[in-house]
Design an enzyme around this catalytic site. Structure first.
Site, short mmCIF file in Angstrom:
data_model
loop_
_atom_site.label_atom_id
_atom_site.label_comp_id
_atom_site.label_asym_id
_atom_site.label_seq_id
_atom_site.Cartn_x
_atom_site.Cartn_y
_atom_site.Cartn_z
N ARG A 147 6.15 12.95 2.65
CA ARG A 147 4.89 12.83 3.41
C ARG A 147 4.68 13.96 4.41
O ARG A 147 3.56 14.25 4.79
CB ARG A 147 4.88 11.50 4.17
CG ARG A 147 4.94 10.27 3.28
CD ARG A 147 4.49 9.09 4.11
NE ARG A 147 4.88 7.81 3.56
CZ ARG A 147 4.56 6.65 4.12
NH1 ARG A 147 3.87 6.63 5.25
NH2 ARG A 147 4.93 5.51 3.58
N ASN A 194 7.00 -4.88 5.99
CA ASN A 194 6.13 -3.79 5.59
C ASN A 194 6.83 -2.43 5.76
O ASN A 194 6.20 -1.39 5.71
CB ASN A 194 4.86 -3.78 6.44
CG ASN A 194 3.64 -4.23 5.64
OD1 ASN A 194 3.65 -4.13 4.42
ND2 ASN A 194 2.61 -4.67 6.32
N ASN A 228 4.25 6.74 14.20
CA ASN A 228 3.40 7.59 13.37
C ASN A 228 2.06 7.93 14.02
O ASN A 228 1.23 8.61 13.42
CB ASN A 228 3.10 6.92 12.02
CG ASN A 228 4.34 6.47 11.30
OD1 ASN A 228 4.53 5.29 11.08
ND2 ASN A 228 5.20 7.41 10.98
N CYS A 269 10.01 2.30 14.38
CA CYS A 269 8.64 2.57 13.90
C CYS A 269 7.62 2.02 14.88
O CYS A 269 6.50 2.52 14.97
CB CYS A 269 8.37 1.86 12.57
SG CYS A 269 9.42 2.34 11.23
N HIS A 322 10.39 8.20 5.67
CA HIS A 322 10.33 8.95 6.92
C HIS A 322 11.76 9.24 7.36
O HIS A 322 12.66 8.44 7.11
CB HIS A 322 9.67 8.12 8.05
CG HIS A 322 8.20 7.94 7.93
ND1 HIS A 322 7.58 6.74 8.21
CD2 HIS A 322 7.21 8.79 7.58
CE1 HIS A 322 6.27 6.87 8.05
NE2 HIS A 322 6.02 8.10 7.65
N GLU A 332 3.23 13.09 9.79
CA GLU A 332 3.49 11.67 10.04
C GLU A 332 3.95 11.41 11.47
O GLU A 332 4.53 10.38 11.77
CB GLU A 332 4.53 11.16 9.03
CG GLU A 332 4.10 11.30 7.58
CD GLU A 332 3.17 10.17 7.08
OE1 GLU A 332 3.42 9.01 7.42
OE2 GLU A 332 2.21 10.48 6.35
N LEU A 372 0.80 -1.24 0.00
CA LEU A 372 0.00 0.00 0.00
C LEU A 372 0.82 1.28 0.00
O LEU A 372 0.28 2.35 -0.24
CB LEU A 372 -0.91 0.02 1.25
CG LEU A 372 -1.90 -1.13 1.39
CD1 LEU A 372 -2.58 -1.08 2.75
CD2 LEU A 372 -2.95 -1.06 0.30
N HIS A 418 -4.76 4.43 3.42
CA HIS A 418 -4.92 3.39 4.45
C HIS A 418 -4.47 3.86 5.83
O HIS A 418 -4.89 3.31 6.84
CB HIS A 418 -4.19 2.09 4.05
CG HIS A 418 -2.69 2.14 4.15
ND1 HIS A 418 -1.89 2.82 3.26
CD2 HIS A 418 -1.82 1.58 5.04
CE1 HIS A 418 -0.62 2.67 3.58
NE2 HIS A 418 -0.55 1.92 4.68
N ARG A 419 -3.62 4.90 5.87
CA ARG A 419 -3.15 5.41 7.16
C ARG A 419 -3.97 6.62 7.61
O ARG A 419 -4.08 6.89 8.80
CB ARG A 419 -1.65 5.76 7.07
CG ARG A 419 -0.81 4.54 6.63
CD ARG A 419 0.48 4.42 7.37
NE ARG A 419 0.29 4.31 8.80
CZ ARG A 419 1.28 4.25 9.69
NH1 ARG A 419 2.52 4.30 9.26
NH2 ARG A 419 1.04 4.15 10.97
O1 SUG Z 1 3.51 4.06 6.54
N1 SUG Z 1 3.92 0.61 6.00
C1 SUG Z 1 4.11 1.77 6.86
C2 SUG Z 1 5.43 1.67 7.58
C3 SUG Z 1 5.57 2.76 8.62
C4 SUG Z 1 6.92 2.79 9.21
N2 SUG Z 1 7.00 3.78 10.21
C5 SUG Z 1 8.05 4.61 10.42
N3 SUG Z 1 9.05 4.70 9.59
N4 SUG Z 1 8.01 5.36 11.48
C6 SUG Z 1 4.05 3.06 6.04
O2 SUG Z 1 4.56 3.06 4.90
C7 SUG Z 1 2.63 -0.85 4.54
C8 SUG Z 1 1.28 -1.52 4.54
C9 SUG Z 1 1.13 -2.51 3.42
O3 SUG Z 1 1.75 -2.32 2.36
O4 SUG Z 1 0.38 -3.49 3.58
C10 SUG Z 1 2.71 0.35 5.47
O5 SUG Z 1 1.73 1.02 5.70
#
Ligand code: SUG
Length: 446
Positions: free
Chosen positions: A214, A363, A110, A369, A250, A174, A21, A137-138
């Site tokens: 972001r 992911n 986040n 994170c 990030h 974020e 995603l 999705h976030r």
């Molecule tokens: O926002 N991955 C998250 C990972 C967040 C990592 N957080 C920090 N770096 N603080 C994102 O990209 C992937 C979900 C998916 O592909 O199913 C996702 O949302």
């Protein structure tokens, strides 16, 4: 005032899956459609929490969100029973559907930005849940996240909660993934360092061209205002757009700070010299350690695949710190060689501890994170919900809870199983009782 850093880790949720995603997040895209193991993910996270608690650190957790998010699907025009909503969304709009199933709330770095009371004009701890506007999705996380934060930190004498910033790219926020706080002791007034990816209102300024930035500067400035921070104790720095285009979505994928240390990659920032001068001047006290990892030792690509900088940097005692690093750092010979040298060097970083958080790493989420740092005085800790703090009893109870409710295999098709929603809701309902959170989930509020 005596204060400590409390790490609030996100508990991996029962629908943890790989849906590809997050454009700009290399691991998310390359593991799309792989089968996931939510049970293993939750246990890996719990093991990290327990280990940090056993090291004498204060460790707590934030619960996962309800997924699939039937309430969002209803807002998008799907109707009927919950099972109908899921079935229709899966069949008619599969990409929208999987986006409402992500367990992405596990990455609590986040979840929000937090400013400790020593930094704020009204001497309260300030929280702003991140709007996560850049990824659909976030972006659906913040209403429930804000409710959970208000439930855990409910005492208005000590805690101030702000609405997430307005949605839309201009104020993309974020949370703590782009925010670090420097201080001598945790209870002292600190220097808050905000890192942004682009300017929202000025297209002539540098910005990435391939992948999204972001976090905007304007969003970071708004958080600093809301949190009543002293402008003399705030620094804004821009991420190097070239590294965003290499997968550094990030800032916590390319640098990490703690107290008087910034551990960073040579290519992390724009105008590094001026930026570091401002940090040194505003920090005031000496020494301040800028621990630079040169590109000749670890390339940006190595940093992105190993997640070296997504380590937690924690204080073991007043003088020494440890890096809590992901297993992938040991698999990369250049990163491993770098770390072997680092601990004998002239910096406070004296130890590296490796943790297996592979379910999350696939992911794009490493140890850092998975945690939100909240600096709290002893009084503020006493005013916080005590049931979210990890101890032997809660650790054991949560492992039993995971064994009871979580699946050990999940693929895209499983997400459309209406039983998964039932399982997920009964797990979360029980969790709110274990943690004494009250009703925080939409399904508990209807
Ligand atoms: O926002 N991955 C998250 C990972 C967040 C990592 N957080 C920090 N770096 N603080 C994102 O990209 C992937 C979900 C998916 O592909 O199913 C996702 O949302």
């Amino acid at each position: 005032m005596n204060a400590s850093e409390v790490n609030f880790d996100g508990l991996v949720g029962p629908t943890h899956n790989y849906a590809g995603l997050s454009v700009g997040n290399v691991a998310s895209l390359s593991n799309a459609a792989q089968q996931s193991n939510p049970k293993e993910g939750a246990k890996q996270g719990l093991a990290k929490m327990k280990a940090l608690s056993d090291m004498g650190l204060k460790q707590a957790l934030l619960p996962p969100l309800e997924r699939p998010d039937v309430f969002t699907l209803r807002k998008l025009g799907f109707s009927g029973s919950d099972a109908d909503v899921i079935k229709n969304a899966y069949e008619k709009a599969p990409q929208v559907f999987v986006a409402t199933c992500s367990a992405s709330s596990m990455w609590t770095a986040n979840a929000c930005t937090v400013s400790p009371s020593a930094d704020t004009a009204d001497r309260k701890v300030h929280f702003t849940a991140a709007n996560l506007a850049n990824k659909f999705h976030r972006s659906i996380e913040s209403p429930t996240t804000a409710r959970i934060l208000s439930s855990i930190f409910s005492n208005e004498k000590y805690f101030a909660h702000h609405e997430p910033l307005p949605l839309g790219d201009h104020f993309g926020d974020e949370g703590a993934a782009n925010h670090t706080r420097f201080c001598s002791n945790y209870g002292d007034a600190g220097l808050e360092f905000f890192v942004y990816g682009k300017y929202a209102f000025d297209n002539s300024k540098p910005a990435p061209t391939k992948y999204p930035a972001r976090q905007t500067k304007e969003a970071s400035q708004a958080i600093a205002r809301l949190h009543q921070l002293n402008p003399d104790k705030v620094v804004f720095g821009q991420q190097n757009p070239a590294v965003i285009d290499k997968g550094v979505f990030h800032n916590d994928v390319i640098s990490v700070g703690n107290r008087n240390v910034l551990f960073y990659h040579e290519e992390a920032f724009l105008n590094t010299h001026n930026l570091f001068e401002e940090i040194t001047t505003k920090f005031g006290e000496q020494p301040f350690y800028f621990v630079k990892v040169p590109s000749s030792a670890v390339s940006v690509e190595d940093a992105v695949t190993s997640y070296l900088f997504n380590s937690q940097l924690i204080s073991i005692d007043d003088k020494s710190m440890a890096l809590i690093a992901p297993g992938e750092c040991e698999e990369n010979p250049r990163v491993k060689a770098y770390l072997d040298n680092l601990v004998s060097g002239d910096t406070p970083i004296k130890e590296v501890r490796i943790f297996d958080v592979k379910q999350s790493m696939q992911n794009g989420g490493g140890p850092a994170c998975l945690r939100q740092r909240v600096v709290l005085t002893d009084e503020e800790i006493n005013a916080t919900n005590p049931n979210v703090f990890i101890n032997d009893k809660l650790f054991a109870e949560l492992n039993v809870w995971v064994d009871k409710h979580y699946r050990d295999r999940l693929s895209a098709a499983d997400l459309a199983d209406p039983n998964l929603l039932v399982e997920s809701r009964s797990a979360l309902d029980e969790l709110t009782q274990i943690l004494n959170l009250g009703s925080v989930y939409p399904f508990q509020l209807v």
